[in-house]
Scaffold this active site. Structure first.
Site, PDB file in Angstrom:
ATOM      1  N   ASN A 225     -22.570 -18.506 -13.089  1.00  0.00           N
ATOM      2  CA  ASN A 225     -21.369 -17.661 -13.663  1.00  0.00           C
ATOM      3  C   ASN A 225     -21.840 -16.199 -14.076  1.00  0.00           C
ATOM      4  OD1 ASN A 225     -19.216 -20.529 -14.881  1.00  0.00           O
ATOM      5  ND2 ASN A 225     -19.348 -19.496 -12.866  1.00  0.00           N
ATOM      6  N   GLY A 247     -28.109 -15.590 -11.890  1.00  0.00           N
ATOM      7  CA  GLY A 247     -27.889 -16.934 -11.240  1.00  0.00           C
ATOM      8  C   GLY A 247     -26.553 -17.122 -10.578  1.00  0.00           C
ATOM      9  N   ASP A 248     -25.879 -15.932 -10.110  1.00  0.00           N
ATOM     10  CA  ASP A 248     -24.603 -16.155  -9.369  1.00  0.00           C
ATOM     11  C   ASP A 248     -24.634 -14.859  -8.408  1.00  0.00           C
ATOM     12  OD1 ASP A 248     -22.037 -17.282  -8.527  1.00  0.00           O
ATOM     13  OD2 ASP A 248     -22.087 -18.335 -10.270  1.00  0.00           O
ATOM     14  N   ASP A 249     -23.364 -14.526  -8.292  1.00  0.00           N
ATOM     15  CA  ASP A 249     -23.050 -13.554  -7.225  1.00  0.00           C
ATOM     16  C   ASP A 249     -23.657 -12.030  -7.906  1.00  0.00           C
ATOM     17  OD1 ASP A 249     -21.433 -15.123  -5.946  1.00  0.00           O
ATOM     18  OD2 ASP A 249     -19.615 -14.618  -6.515  1.00  0.00           O
TER      19      ASP A 249
END
Ligand SMILES: *[C@@H]1O[C@H](CO)[C@@H](O)[C@H](O)[C@H]1NC(C)=O
Ligand SMILES: *[C@@H]1O[C@H](CO)[C@@H](O)[C@H](O)[C@H]1NC(C)=O
Ligand SMILES: *[C@@H]1O[C@H](CO)[C@@H](O)[C@H](O)[C@H]1NC(C)=O
Ligand SMILES: *[C@@H]1O[C@H](CO)[C@@H](O)[C@H](O)[C@H]1NC(C)=O
Ligand SMILES: *[C@@H]1O[C@H](CO)[C@@H](O)[C@H](O)[C@H]1NC(C)=O
Ligand SMILES: *[C@@H]1O[C@H](CO)[C@@H](O)[C@H](O)[C@H]1NC(C)=O
Ligand SMILES: CC(=O)N[C@H]1CO[C@H](CO)[C@@H](O)[C@@H]1O
Length: 457
Positions: A225, A247-249
């Site tokens: 997130n 750790g995400d987009d």
């Protein structure tokens, strides 16, 4: 060495100090070392109000002083200097109506770690139950961090608290750029965001140049997130020279984003570029169109890019459930990509998003149309376990995907010269530049649980 050069540079004529074309380090040092009177003169010469906001001497909450400057004395035609070094942010901020304001930030804003407090005040972003602790907006704003200005969300406490669970209610993103128009944010650093780093909502004509984003966990818990930036209800947003390690987009386009461009950027560890997810709101129309990305390097990301829509059948409610929305994603072009050790299929699209239990069901039910999507000149490597170049699950009810193009594809498995050759397609009409290999529907669930990313949707 640093201190000495600052002293010398501080004594140099103003012209050198304010030149943004001065060599990077010299420019920064010179400006950080400028005195309040230097900046006051600078503001006066431009007919601007002037605010020089020092951190509270006793380490108290700096949010009231920051808001006072941006909402009152220096709300319009102003120059605001944040000399630093550290601003403690202990309360939520709203600074929405700036007009013709230049902000030079040399210090670090550091959010406090009182999770219960932040959960109690986080403010709605207006999409997917996302929330934030700083609403920032205005017109004709320049916010320049000179390569040192930093927003630090103190995210490790949040990563440990969330224990790798996605979308926990009221967990706030660091900042929501909201109703921001005709503005530039540059040379800023965003580290250790509490949740998403930022969302840009209800905004038009914003450039974000030379931005550094890094959210890295030192514990066993992930940085799920911690998106770099999500665009929502926004038009004409340009990202140049971003570095994102998270750790995400890296960058995600969500509901009603148009004319978004990304140039010359480097993304590592997260999911890559996200188009979506879309169609989460039952019965609602949305569009994502005219996206262009060029010269992007991705290292250890899940994908180059992925497009996702929810299924046509609505189950549950956002943020974690949904579906039944419709609309179109079109005119999406990604060119000149270097991939280093990609973790999954370089290209991914699917139309049956659903958090848990129903993932991979009703994949032919979405009415959301995806068309005119091109990836050109994509080279590099994927990790050795990856077998597919693409996984395209397009919905039959939407008539499938039209005009998907992949040309100049040269991605091999690490340590080999074995070109990825499996193109797993469902309802892809007339692919250009690639040939769909036989679809293996029964493989689907394993592909899916293999993880296209249980991220924030
Ligand atoms: C702080 O958050 C509370 C609760 O969301 C909100 O009512 C208030 O307006 C916010 N204040 C500022 C200055 O953002
Ligand atoms: C999302 O917001 C809606 C409307 O405010 C609320 O009913 C729902 O419980 C929220 N969901 C979560 C998971 O927070
Ligand atoms: C991100 O931060 C981590 C931890 O501080 C560091 O090891 C890593 O090199 C940084 N990544 C980039 C791209 O700067
Ligand atoms: C591509 O982007 C990188 C930054 O990621 C930059 O260093 C390089 O100069 C860019 N290449 C071109 C041709 O613009
Ligand atoms: C998204 O755009 C569509 C088409 O213009 C519009 O009908 C819809 O209201 C927009 N959604 C929101 C939430 O603004
Ligand atoms: C497609 O998007 C590009 C921007 O990336 C834009 O220049 C072009 O006009 C768009 N094409 C159509 C047909 O809308
Ligand atoms: C997280 C979520 O909303 N998932 C939904 C997937 O579909 C099932 C079946 O209806 C729902 O119960 C879940 O809520």
């Amino acid at each position: 060495m640093v201190a000495l050069s600052s002293i010398i540079l501080a004594a140099l004529p103003i012209a050198l100090a304010v030149s943004s074309s001065a060599p990077d380090l010299m420019g920064r040092e010179a400006n950080a070392a400028q005195t309040e009177s230097h900046w006051a003169n600078h503001a006066a010469a431009q007919g601007r109000h002037f605010c020089y906001v020092r951190p509270d001497a006793d380490g108290g909450d700096d949010a009231p002083a920051i808001m006072d400057a941006l909402n009152n004395k220096c709300n319009s035609r102003s120059l605001v200097i944040f000399p630093g070094p550290v601003y403690n942010i202990q309360t939520n901020m709203t600074t929405l109506n700036l007009e013709d304001v230049v902000i030079y930030q040399f210090g670090r804003m550091l959010w406090s770690t009182d999770i219960d407090y932040w959960l109690s005040v986080s403010m709605p972003v207006g999409f997917q139950n996302q929330s934030t602790v700083w609403y920032f907006g205005g017109n004709n704003v320049i916010w320049d961090g000179w390569g040192v200005g930093t927003l630090d969300g103190n995210g490790q406490v949040w990563y440990d608290w969330a224990r790798s669970q996605g979308n926990l209610p009221h967990r706030p993103m660091n900042i929501n750029l909201r109703t921001l128009t005709n503005s530039v944010i540059r040379r800023m650093r965003f580290v250790q965001s509490q949740m998403w780093t930022m969302a840009i909502t209800y905004s038009q004509h914003v450039e974000l140049d030379d931005i550094y984003v890094n959210s890295t966990s030192t514990s066993q818990w992930s940085t799920l997130n911690t998106d770099g930036c999500d665009t929502i209800f926004s038009d004409s947003i340009t990202f140049r020279r971003w570095t994102v390690s998270n750790g995400d987009d890296a960058i995600a386009l969500k509901m009603n984003s148009s004319n978004i461009a990304v140039y010359d950027s480097y993304f590592e560890n997260g999911q890559g570029i996200a188009i979506g997810s879309m169609g989460q709101y039952n019965g609602r129309y949305e569009y994502l169109e005219n996206f262009y990305a060029k010269n992007i390097t991705l290292k250890n990301t899940a994908h180059v890019s992925y497009l996702k829509t929810w299924a046509g059948i609505s189950r549950g409610y956002p943020p974690n459930g949904g579906g039944g929305g419709y609309g179109v994603a079109r005119n999406i072009t990604i060119e000149d990509v270097k991939l280093i050790g990609g973790r999954q299929q370089p290209f991914f699209a699917w139309q049956c998003e659903n958090y848990s239990g129903y993932a991979g069901q009703d994949c032919d039910s979405s009415l959301f149309k995806m068309e005119d999507v091109a990836w050109r000149r994509v080279s590099g490597t994927v990790q050795s376990g990856v077998t597919e170049a693409a996984y395209f699950q397009c919905s039959a009810a939407a008539g499938g995907c039209d005009d998907f193009e992949v040309t100049g594809f040269d991605v091999t498995k690490e340590g080999t010269d074995e070109l990825l050759a499996i193109w797993d397609c469902f309802n892809v009409n007339n692919p250009v530049g690639f040939t769909c290999t036989e679809s293996q529907a029964q493989k689907m669930s394993s592909d899916v649980t293999g993880g296209h990313g249980s991220n924030n949707k």
